[in-house]
Design an enzyme around this catalytic site. Sequence first.
Site, PDB file in Angstrom:
ATOM      1  N   CYS A 114       0.821  -1.228   0.000  1.00 50.78           N
ATOM      2  CA  CYS A 114       0.000   0.000   0.000  1.00 50.78           C
ATOM      3  C   CYS A 114       0.852   1.273   0.000  1.00 50.78           C
ATOM      4  CB  CYS A 114      -0.940   0.010   1.194  1.00 50.78           C
ATOM      5  SG  CYS A 114      -1.956  -1.465   1.263  1.00 50.78           S
ATOM      6  N   HIS A 277      -3.895   6.889   1.185  1.00 55.77           N
ATOM      7  CA  HIS A 277      -4.083   5.589   0.531  1.00 55.77           C
ATOM      8  C   HIS A 277      -5.498   5.122   0.855  1.00 55.77           C
ATOM      9  CE1 HIS A 277      -4.141   1.399  -0.250  1.00 55.77           C
ATOM     10  NE2 HIS A 277      -4.045   1.059   1.023  1.00 55.77           N
ATOM     11  N   ASN A 307     -10.011  -0.916  -2.516  1.00 59.75           N
ATOM     12  CA  ASN A 307      -8.613  -0.657  -2.177  1.00 59.75           C
ATOM     13  C   ASN A 307      -7.749  -1.204  -3.319  1.00 59.75           C
ATOM     14  OD1 ASN A 307      -5.978  -0.957  -1.190  1.00 59.75           O
ATOM     15  ND2 ASN A 307      -6.656  -1.367   0.904  1.00 59.75           N
TER      16      ASN A 307
HETATM   17  N1  ACO Z   1     -19.309 -10.019   4.911  1.00 59.05           N
HETATM   18  C1  ACO Z   1     -20.019 -10.401   6.000  1.00 59.05           C
HETATM   19  N2  ACO Z   1     -19.449 -10.755   7.145  1.00 59.05           N
HETATM   20  C2  ACO Z   1     -18.114 -10.728   7.227  1.00 59.05           C
HETATM   21  C3  ACO Z   1     -17.318 -10.357   6.135  1.00 59.05           C
HETATM   22  C4  ACO Z   1     -17.967  -9.985   4.949  1.00 59.05           C
HETATM   23  N3  ACO Z   1     -17.286  -9.608   3.855  1.00 59.05           N
HETATM   24  N4  ACO Z   1     -16.023 -10.417   6.513  1.00 59.05           N
HETATM   25  C5  ACO Z   1     -16.007 -10.834   7.783  1.00 59.05           C
HETATM   26  N5  ACO Z   1     -17.260 -11.027   8.223  1.00 59.05           N
HETATM   27  C6  ACO Z   1     -17.721 -11.474   9.536  1.00 59.05           C
HETATM   28  C7  ACO Z   1     -16.696 -12.264  10.284  1.00 59.05           C
HETATM   29  O1  ACO Z   1     -16.732 -13.625   9.918  1.00 59.05           O
HETATM   30  C8  ACO Z   1     -17.112 -12.047  11.697  1.00 59.05           C
HETATM   31  O2  ACO Z   1     -18.187 -12.910  11.979  1.00 59.05           O
HETATM   32  P1  ACO Z   1     -18.335 -13.573  13.456  1.00 59.05           P
HETATM   33  O3  ACO Z   1     -18.508 -12.420  14.381  1.00 59.05           O
HETATM   34  O4  ACO Z   1     -19.539 -14.416  13.301  1.00 59.05           O
HETATM   35  O5  ACO Z   1     -17.074 -14.323  13.683  1.00 59.05           O
HETATM   36  C9  ACO Z   1     -17.654 -10.624  11.701  1.00 59.05           C
HETATM   37  O6  ACO Z   1     -17.963 -10.324  10.330  1.00 59.05           O
HETATM   38  C10 ACO Z   1     -16.681  -9.614  12.227  1.00 59.05           C
HETATM   39  O7  ACO Z   1     -15.423  -9.853  11.601  1.00 59.05           O
HETATM   40  P2  ACO Z   1     -14.187  -8.944  11.845  1.00 59.05           P
HETATM   41  O8  ACO Z   1     -13.037  -9.397  11.004  1.00 59.05           O
HETATM   42  O9  ACO Z   1     -13.948  -8.837  13.331  1.00 59.05           O
HETATM   43  O10 ACO Z   1     -14.769  -7.595  11.286  1.00 59.05           O
HETATM   44  P3  ACO Z   1     -14.281  -6.158  11.545  1.00 59.05           P
HETATM   45  O11 ACO Z   1     -15.321  -5.408  12.213  1.00 59.05           O
HETATM   46  O12 ACO Z   1     -12.916  -6.111  12.102  1.00 59.05           O
HETATM   47  O13 ACO Z   1     -14.205  -5.624  10.053  1.00 59.05           O
HETATM   48  C11 ACO Z   1     -12.521  -5.115   8.436  1.00 59.05           C
HETATM   49  C12 ACO Z   1     -13.307  -6.213   9.132  1.00 59.05           C
HETATM   50  C13 ACO Z   1     -13.436  -4.297   7.586  1.00 59.05           C
HETATM   51  C14 ACO Z   1     -11.465  -5.768   7.553  1.00 59.05           C
HETATM   52  C15 ACO Z   1     -11.873  -4.248   9.527  1.00 59.05           C
HETATM   53  O14 ACO Z   1     -11.156  -5.030  10.454  1.00 59.05           O
HETATM   54  C16 ACO Z   1     -10.987  -3.214   8.982  1.00 59.05           C
HETATM   55  O15 ACO Z   1     -11.439  -2.240   8.458  1.00 59.05           O
HETATM   56  N6  ACO Z   1      -9.671  -3.404   9.144  1.00 59.05           N
HETATM   57  C17 ACO Z   1      -8.710  -2.538   8.572  1.00 59.05           C
HETATM   58  C18 ACO Z   1      -7.972  -3.318   7.584  1.00 59.05           C
HETATM   59  C19 ACO Z   1      -8.000  -2.678   6.244  1.00 59.05           C
HETATM   60  O16 ACO Z   1      -8.558  -1.669   5.978  1.00 59.05           O
HETATM   61  N7  ACO Z   1      -7.310  -3.324   5.369  1.00 59.05           N
HETATM   62  C20 ACO Z   1      -7.236  -2.845   4.056  1.00 59.05           C
HETATM   63  C21 ACO Z   1      -6.107  -3.457   3.408  1.00 59.05           C
HETATM   64  S1  ACO Z   1      -4.661  -3.072   4.192  1.00 59.05           S
HETATM   65  C22 ACO Z   1      -4.303  -1.561   3.836  1.00 59.05           C
HETATM   66  O17 ACO Z   1      -4.556  -1.120   2.759  1.00 59.05           O
HETATM   67  C23 ACO Z   1      -3.736  -0.809   4.924  1.00 59.05           C
END
Ligand code: ACO
Length: 350
Positions: A114, A277, A307
């Site tokens: 990234c 980013h 992204n």
């Molecule tokens: N659709 C539906 N449900 C989902 C999905 C999806 N696409 N993905 C995960 N879930 C579910 C999980 O299985 C979990 O279910 P459970 O509670 O029954 O176990 C629940 O949703 C919560 O999952 P988490 O991974 O804890 O979700 P979170 O609230 O953390 O959101 C996310 C995930 C959006 C990735 C978040 O952690 C985030 O924004 N992280 C930042 C990472 C990021 O932005 N990365 C981008 C790439 S890296 C970069 O560019 C820096």
Amino acid sequence: MFKSKIAGIGKYVPKNVFTNNDLMKYMDTTDEWIQERTGIKERRYGDRTGETTTTMGVAAAKIAIERAGITPQDIDFIVFATLSPDYYFPGCGVLLQRAMQMKDVGALDVRNQCSGFVYALSVADQFIKSGMYKNILVVGAEKHSFGLDFSTRGRNVSVIFGDGAGAAVLQPTEKENQGILSTHLHSDGTHAEILAMYNPGTHANHWVKENKLADFDEAEMGEMFFSHAMLDKAQVFPFMDGQSVFKVAVEKFPQVIKESLEANQLTTADLSLLIPHQANLRIAQFVQKKLQLREDQVFNNIQKYGNTTAASIPIALCEAWEEGKVKEGDLVCLAAFGSGFTWASALLRW
Ligand code: ACO
């Protein structure tokens, strides 16, 4: 000593639009979940047969080169940032050099995920400032859609990423009030495994014991560069611990933006536009709030493209410029955070 300026900028996104509802045909997800957590409504996926990371980079580069008022034969160095190269090796830089029939100039590939475009820009900036080159092409491009797990198992990663490319031509400028003012690069490998694609690779399970790679079967995974077991267990896809990434991202983004302003005796009030980013809209909103920036001081387009990793900043910069949101004399900050972890910023006067 010269400063370097962005003399031309271009972007390319594939025509194929993939909405959140389209993803629901492949995995258990919803439009509501994706928009609420990431802000993403749709993303683009490259043509499955003819489009590659390099061909998208070429399309963006052609526009940047034309806008700079030069031809591909005038380019005297290439820096190409991507985590999704056409080949494991050689890199995309040489494929672009061939496709654009450039002279036998140097082509450097940057692997900083990234932060790749800001790292690439920083490298190009040093070559311009030293007087070594006069027209450097900097490209960020990704074809993520070929390497994602579109089953429910991979949904936490695959809904986030999209394909596309952006490019910039850097040239020297002697104008007092124009060009790249400074760049700031950082890394912290302690978190290397929480946002990573482990296979294919030469790790031989070396890091598994120390860093507890997710769901790894040590006996089967480490012995080969590539194996059937890796495929069967879907360990050839990116892994992300999203919550850990989020926590560090919202700390490092503001730090590296402030670092660039302070290095130039400027403040957030002086900033015309921040182009972060496009990792996740929630991260950008958090950063905006923490730095107390106005809505019009931050540019986001992740809603349309997802992204696009190394391509996200040049795509956003190009779109902001095309919409008249980046004008001569504006103070623009480019800031990135991602896998590695690596994070970086560039402050420039347009
Ligand atoms: N659709 C539906 N449900 C989902 C999905 C999806 N696409 N993905 C995960 N879930 C579910 C999980 O299985 C979990 O279910 P459970 O509670 O029954 O176990 C629940 O949703 C919560 O999952 P988490 O991974 O804890 O979700 P979170 O609230 O953390 O959101 C996310 C995930 C959006 C990735 C978040 O952690 C985030 O924004 N992280 C930042 C990472 C990021 O932005 N990365 C981008 C790439 S890296 C970069 O560019 C820096």
